[in-house]
Design a protein around this motif. Structure first.
Motif, mmCIF file in Angstrom:
data_model
loop_
_atom_site.group_PDB
_atom_site.id
_atom_site.type_symbol
_atom_site.label_atom_id
_atom_site.label_comp_id
_atom_site.label_asym_id
_atom_site.label_seq_id
_atom_site.Cartn_x
_atom_site.Cartn_y
_atom_site.Cartn_z
ATOM 1 N N MET A 1 0.852 -1.183 0.000
ATOM 2 C CA MET A 1 0.000 0.000 0.000
ATOM 3 C C MET A 1 0.887 1.232 0.000
ATOM 4 O O MET A 1 1.642 1.457 0.924
ATOM 5 C CB MET A 1 -0.860 0.035 1.254
ATOM 6 C CG MET A 1 -1.832 -1.114 1.368
ATOM 7 S SD MET A 1 -2.697 -1.019 2.922
ATOM 8 C CE MET A 1 -3.684 -2.472 2.825
ATOM 9 N N GLY A 2 0.785 2.006 -1.001
ATOM 10 C CA GLY A 2 1.613 3.188 -1.009
ATOM 11 C C GLY A 2 1.598 3.828 -2.377
ATOM 12 O O GLY A 2 1.105 3.285 -3.350
ATOM 13 N N GLN A 3 2.228 4.992 -2.463
ATOM 14 C CA GLN A 3 2.276 5.733 -3.699
ATOM 15 C C GLN A 3 3.718 5.776 -4.161
ATOM 16 O O GLN A 3 4.635 5.988 -3.395
ATOM 17 C CB GLN A 3 1.736 7.157 -3.492
ATOM 18 C CG GLN A 3 0.376 7.195 -2.819
ATOM 19 C CD GLN A 3 -0.673 6.483 -3.617
ATOM 20 O OE1 GLN A 3 -0.655 6.508 -4.836
ATOM 21 N NE2 GLN A 3 -1.595 5.821 -2.940
ATOM 22 N N GLY A 4 3.924 5.598 -5.443
ATOM 23 C CA GLY A 4 5.285 5.515 -5.964
ATOM 24 C C GLY A 4 5.961 6.863 -6.011
ATOM 25 O O GLY A 4 5.359 7.896 -6.276
ATOM 26 N N PRO A 84 0.938 14.709 -1.701
ATOM 27 C CA PRO A 84 -0.249 14.220 -2.405
ATOM 28 C C PRO A 84 -0.029 12.803 -2.911
ATOM 29 O O PRO A 84 1.113 12.346 -3.040
ATOM 30 C CB PRO A 84 -0.390 15.210 -3.564
ATOM 31 C CG PRO A 84 1.009 15.672 -3.829
ATOM 32 C CD PRO A 84 1.700 15.691 -2.484
ATOM 33 N N ALA A 85 -1.110 12.129 -3.221
ATOM 34 C CA ALA A 85 -1.014 10.764 -3.733
ATOM 35 C C ALA A 85 -0.521 10.735 -5.171
ATOM 36 O O ALA A 85 0.102 9.768 -5.592
ATOM 37 C CB ALA A 85 -2.367 10.077 -3.629
ATOM 38 N N SER A 86 -0.777 11.784 -5.921
ATOM 39 C CA SER A 86 -0.367 11.843 -7.327
ATOM 40 C C SER A 86 0.341 13.160 -7.593
ATOM 41 O O SER A 86 0.024 14.189 -6.996
ATOM 42 C CB SER A 86 -1.588 11.721 -8.256
ATOM 43 O OG SER A 86 -2.280 10.508 -8.025
ATOM 44 N N TRP A 87 1.311 13.091 -8.499
ATOM 45 C CA TRP A 87 2.080 14.279 -8.846
ATOM 46 C C TRP A 87 1.156 15.386 -9.351
ATOM 47 O O TRP A 87 0.290 15.172 -10.180
ATOM 48 C CB TRP A 87 3.106 13.935 -9.924
ATOM 49 C CG TRP A 87 3.843 15.121 -10.454
ATOM 50 C CD1 TRP A 87 3.725 15.690 -11.686
ATOM 51 C CD2 TRP A 87 4.826 15.900 -9.756
ATOM 52 N NE1 TRP A 87 4.549 16.767 -11.804
ATOM 53 C CE2 TRP A 87 5.246 16.920 -10.636
ATOM 54 C CE3 TRP A 87 5.372 15.825 -8.484
ATOM 55 C CZ2 TRP A 87 6.205 17.861 -10.284
ATOM 56 C CZ3 TRP A 87 6.329 16.771 -8.131
ATOM 57 C CH2 TRP A 87 6.732 17.766 -9.004
ATOM 58 N N ALA A 142 -9.050 7.767 -4.174
ATOM 59 C CA ALA A 142 -8.304 7.008 -3.167
ATOM 60 C C ALA A 142 -8.485 5.506 -3.373
ATOM 61 O O ALA A 142 -9.580 5.042 -3.726
ATOM 62 C CB ALA A 142 -8.772 7.396 -1.768
ATOM 63 N N PRO A 143 -7.441 4.706 -3.145
ATOM 64 C CA PRO A 143 -7.591 3.252 -3.175
ATOM 65 C C PRO A 143 -8.433 2.789 -1.994
ATOM 66 O O PRO A 143 -8.702 3.562 -1.061
ATOM 67 C CB PRO A 143 -6.148 2.747 -3.059
ATOM 68 C CG PRO A 143 -5.431 3.853 -2.347
ATOM 69 C CD PRO A 143 -6.072 5.121 -2.813
ATOM 70 N N GLU A 144 -8.827 1.532 -2.011
ATOM 71 C CA GLU A 144 -9.759 1.048 -1.000
ATOM 72 C C GLU A 144 -9.210 1.181 0.410
ATOM 73 O O GLU A 144 -9.968 1.408 1.357
ATOM 74 C CB GLU A 144 -10.137 -0.410 -1.269
ATOM 75 C CG GLU A 144 -8.979 -1.382 -1.252
ATOM 76 C CD GLU A 144 -9.424 -2.818 -1.446
ATOM 77 O OE1 GLU A 144 -10.610 -3.108 -1.170
ATOM 78 O OE2 GLU A 144 -8.602 -3.646 -1.870
ATOM 79 N N TRP A 145 -7.889 1.060 0.583
ATOM 80 C CA TRP A 145 -7.330 1.134 1.935
ATOM 81 C C TRP A 145 -7.198 2.566 2.455
ATOM 82 O O TRP A 145 -6.771 2.774 3.580
ATOM 83 C CB TRP A 145 -5.965 0.448 1.977
ATOM 84 C CG TRP A 145 -4.937 1.052 1.054
ATOM 85 C CD1 TRP A 145 -4.156 2.150 1.296
ATOM 86 C CD2 TRP A 145 -4.576 0.594 -0.244
ATOM 87 N NE1 TRP A 145 -3.334 2.404 0.227
ATOM 88 C CE2 TRP A 145 -3.567 1.464 -0.733
ATOM 89 C CE3 TRP A 145 -4.991 -0.472 -1.034
ATOM 90 C CZ2 TRP A 145 -2.983 1.285 -1.990
ATOM 91 C CZ3 TRP A 145 -4.402 -0.638 -2.281
ATOM 92 C CH2 TRP A 145 -3.415 0.227 -2.751
#
Length: 306
Positions: A1-4, A84-87, A142-145
C-alpha cells in the motif's frame, strides 16, 4: 500500500555501496534457510533509481545521500507539509505521506525540515477520537485502503500515521522542549491513537481492517507497553505468515524491528522464514503493487535482515 516516488534522473550513487558479500541464515527448528543478500543488493543496483540506490547505501553502510537525492525524495510536498497521492495534486494524503516518510527513513532523513513538516501535518490531522482519515476530496481517487468514510481504511490510516509519529517523534519533533515520552513531541497524539487502535481489537486479537493495520498497530501498542494487546495481534499475524506475500512479510518485519521488537521474536523469525522462501532468481522480491515497486519491496527485505 503506497504511492510511488517519481522516477529520479540523478547520477548513480552505486559507487557508495560497500562490499558486503554474504548470505543471511534463518534457523527455524532444525532447518536453516538462506536469503541471498548479495543478489538482493545486485537487484537494487541494477533496477533502482538514484533515490533507491541511496536508500541501499544508507541501509548497508550509513552513507549520507547527496543533497540532490534528498531533494528528489522530498519533491512534491505541499505547503501544509503532507504529500499528495499523485504528482501535481494539491490535496495531501495521509497514506502517501506515510509512504514518503518510510523512504526518508531509509535515507536517514527523518530529522530534516521536510520530514518535520510532514510529521507536524500528520499530528495536526488527528481527529477528536484519535483516528485519521483522508480528505473527502480524495474520495473518488483514493484506493480502497485509504477511502474516506470507510471504517477499515480509517483504522489502517490511524495505525500507519501513529506508527510514524511513534518512531520519528524524537528525531523529527516539532519545535519546543524535548519530550522523552514515546512519540516525543507527539506523545499525546500517539497515546490517543493507541487507545483508538486497542479499542478496535476483537477478543481473539483480530481487527476489522486490512492486514497491514495489524502489524502497524502491534508496533504502536508495543511502544506504548501494551504488550498483551500487541502479542494478541502478533499471534493472529503468525497464522497468516505462511501464506503472506513477500511484500507483506517484509513490511511486517521492518515495522516490528523499527520499534525494537527483538529479531529472535517468533513473529519476526516466521516473517524472515517466509522471505527465504520467496526470493526470486534475480535476487529481488515481488511487490503487491506492481513490478515498478519490486525494488521498494526488496529494500524492505534488506532492512529486515539488518
Amino acid at each position: 500500500m503506497g504511492q510511488g516516488l517519481l522516477a529520479a534522473t540523478l547520477p548513480s550513487v552505486g559507487s557508495h555501496l560497500p562490499v558486503l558479500l554474504r548470505r543471511d541464515h534463518v534457523r527455524v527448528g532444525s532447518v536453516a534457510a538462506v536469503v541471498d543478500i548479495d543478489a538482493a543488493i545486485g537487484f537494487v543496483v541494477a533496477h533502482g533509481d538514484a533515490v533507491e540506490r541511496a536508500r541501499l547505501s544508507w541501509l548497508r553502510s550509513g552513507t549520507q545521500p547527496p543533497p540532490e537525492v534528498l531533494d528528489s525524495a522530498e519533491v512534491g510536498q505541499t505547503l501544509g507539509g503532507g504529500w499528495p497521492a499523485s504528482w501535481g495534486d494539491e490535496v495531501a494524503s495521509v497514506d502517501a505521506t506515510c509512504f514518503r516518510l518510510a523512504e526518508l527513513d531509509d535515507l536517514g532523513a527523518l530529522g530534516r525540515p521536510s520530514a518535520r513538516r510532514a510529521l507536524d501535518w500528520l499530528a495536526a490531522g488527528q481527529q477528536p477520537d484519535g483516528c485519521w482519515e483522508e480528505d473527502q476530496a480524495l474520495a473518488d481517487s483514493a484506493p480502497e485502503w485509504a477511502r474516506p468514510g470507510d471504517p477499515e481504511a480509517r483504522l489502517y490510516l490511524t495505525a500507519n500515521a501513529a506508527f510514524w509519529l511513534t518512531v520519528a517523534g524524537l528525531d523529527a519533533r516539532a519545535a519546543g522542549p524535548l519530550d522523552h515520552r514515546v512519540g516525543g513531541a507527539y506523545a499525546g497524539v500517539v497515546y490517543a491513537a493507541s487507545q483508538a487502535l486497542a479499542a478496535q481489537l476483537r477478543p481473539d486479537g483480530s481487527w476489522p481492517s486490512f492486514l497491514a493495520a495489524g502489524w502497524l498497530s502491534a508496533a504502536v501498542l508495543h511502544r506504548q507497553q501494551m504488550f498483551y494487546e500487541s502479542a494478541q495481534i502478533k499471534a493472529v499475524l503468525a497464522e497468516r505468515l505462511p501464506q503472506a506475500s513477500p511484500a507483506d512479510a517484509a513490511w511486517l518485519a521492518v515495522t516490528l524491528r523499527r520499534v525494537g521488537v527483538d529479531h529472535q521474536e517468533w513473529t519476526l523469525v516466521a516473517a524472515r522464514r517466509r522471505l527465504t522462501e520467496t526470493q526470486r532468481s534475480d535476487g529481488g522480491w515481488t511487490s503487491d503493487d506492481g513490478h515498478q515497486f519490486d525494488v521498494h519491496a526488496t529494500l524492505a527485505v534488506i532492512r529486515a535482515f539488518r
